[in-house]
Design an enzyme around this catalytic site. Sequence first.
Site, PDB file in Angstrom:
ATOM      1  N   ARG A 204      42.159  54.838  36.383  1.00 31.13           N
ATOM      2  CA  ARG A 204      42.595  53.520  35.924  1.00 31.13           C
ATOM      3  C   ARG A 204      41.543  52.913  35.005  1.00 31.13           C
ATOM      4  NH1 ARG A 204      41.476  48.447  38.727  1.00 31.13           N
ATOM      5  NH2 ARG A 204      42.723  46.836  37.748  1.00 31.13           N
TER       6      ARG A 204
ATOM      7  N   GLU B 163      27.646  42.119  47.454  1.00 30.20           N
ATOM      8  CA  GLU B 163      28.883  42.206  46.683  1.00 30.20           C
ATOM      9  C   GLU B 163      28.625  43.084  45.459  1.00 30.20           C
ATOM     10  OE1 GLU B 163      31.947  39.165  44.341  1.00 30.20           O
ATOM     11  OE2 GLU B 163      30.227  38.353  45.424  1.00 30.20           O
TER      12      GLU B 163
ATOM     13  N   HIS C  84      30.404  44.906  41.911  1.00 29.68           N
ATOM     14  CA  HIS C  84      31.481  45.048  40.928  1.00 29.68           C
ATOM     15  C   HIS C  84      31.041  46.084  39.909  1.00 29.68           C
ATOM     16  CE1 HIS C  84      33.753  41.780  42.578  1.00 29.68           C
ATOM     17  NE2 HIS C  84      32.624  41.105  42.655  1.00 29.68           N
TER      18      HIS C  84
ATOM     19  N   ASN D 169      32.989  45.860  47.606  1.00 31.99           N
ATOM     20  CA  ASN D 169      33.602  45.667  46.300  1.00 31.99           C
ATOM     21  C   ASN D 169      35.030  45.207  46.599  1.00 31.99           C
ATOM     22  OD1 ASN D 169      34.895  45.758  43.855  1.00 31.99           O
ATOM     23  ND2 ASN D 169      33.978  47.687  43.211  1.00 31.99           N
TER      24      ASN D 169
ATOM     25  N   PRO E  46      41.497  46.704  46.534  1.00 30.66           N
ATOM     26  CA  PRO E  46      42.678  47.267  45.897  1.00 30.66           C
ATOM     27  C   PRO E  46      42.392  47.976  44.573  1.00 30.66           C
ATOM     28  CG  PRO E  46      42.754  44.861  45.833  1.00 30.66           C
ATOM     29  CD  PRO E  46      41.591  45.252  46.687  1.00 30.66           C
ATOM     30  N   ASN E  47      43.130  49.037  44.386  1.00 26.84           N
ATOM     31  CA  ASN E  47      43.142  49.862  43.173  1.00 26.84           C
ATOM     32  C   ASN E  47      41.899  50.725  42.989  1.00 26.84           C
ATOM     33  OD1 ASN E  47      45.728  48.938  42.279  1.00 26.84           O
ATOM     34  ND2 ASN E  47      44.736  47.014  41.740  1.00 26.84           N
TER      35      ASN E  47
ATOM     36  N   TYR F 264      35.985  51.028  33.906  1.00 26.37           N
ATOM     37  CA  TYR F 264      35.462  51.422  35.216  1.00 26.37           C
ATOM     38  C   TYR F 264      34.790  52.793  35.245  1.00 26.37           C
ATOM     39  CZ  TYR F 264      38.334  47.472  36.608  1.00 26.37           C
ATOM     40  OH  TYR F 264      38.884  46.224  36.718  1.00 26.37           O
TER      41      TYR F 264
ATOM     42  N   ARG G 108      34.406  39.423  31.201  1.00 25.67           N
ATOM     43  CA  ARG G 108      35.842  39.681  31.201  1.00 25.67           C
ATOM     44  C   ARG G 108      36.629  38.369  31.262  1.00 25.67           C
ATOM     45  NH1 ARG G 108      37.233  44.259  35.193  1.00 25.67           N
ATOM     46  NH2 ARG G 108      39.134  44.234  33.934  1.00 25.67           N
TER      47      ARG G 108
ATOM     48  N   ALA H 114      40.185  42.975  43.193  1.00 21.88           N
ATOM     49  CA  ALA H 114      40.978  41.785  42.862  1.00 21.88           C
ATOM     50  C   ALA H 114      40.950  40.728  43.962  1.00 21.88           C
ATOM     51  CB  ALA H 114      42.417  42.186  42.549  1.00 21.88           C
TER      52      ALA H 114
END
Length: 184
Positions: free
Chosen positions: A54, A134, A136, A110, A46-47, A59, A143, A113
């Site tokens: 964003r 995986e 990110h 990735n 998502p996103n 990012y 964070r 969320a």
Amino acid sequence: MILGGSKQQRFDLIVSFSDDPIGRLQTDGQQKESPMSRIAYILNGPNLNLLGKRQPAIYGHETLADVEADCGRVAQELSLEIKFHQSNAEYQIIDWIHEAREHASGIVINPAAFTHTSVAILDALNTCEFPIIEVHISNVHKREAFRHHSYVSLVASGIIAGFGTQGYQLALHRLARLIDDAKK
């Protein structure tokens, strides 16, 4: 290619760099798996359709289309065929994982969320018998505390975080090595 409605955009890109794009050879009327078939699914949660727009301080300014192009170049160098997807819908990512387990040699994911919340994605990944990397974009460990837990990490062969969008390229290099090692 961008597909989708007003609430959700989904990016689907299939990049093939072989003369036999689905990894099968036809001989004597029989289809056989190509010994060089190296299909990698790159799944984005998502996103990530808003990448570049964003929170660019976190990012970066690269778009998902930039990531697709970079992955395509690296895949070609590594003799990989990639299927690149993005969805904001958990069920769609699970469906692509199910598809990958039948056709792919590995997954780069990735989960965004969904990393911290999706037991369903973990369960789907647990059905795969190939390497899973995986990725990110940000260093999730620098964070918020809730971002420190990953369900996907429980099944991942490796985790790449904090290298920006270059993490996808690093993941493809590692995935190609793991695919090669599995064939030995």
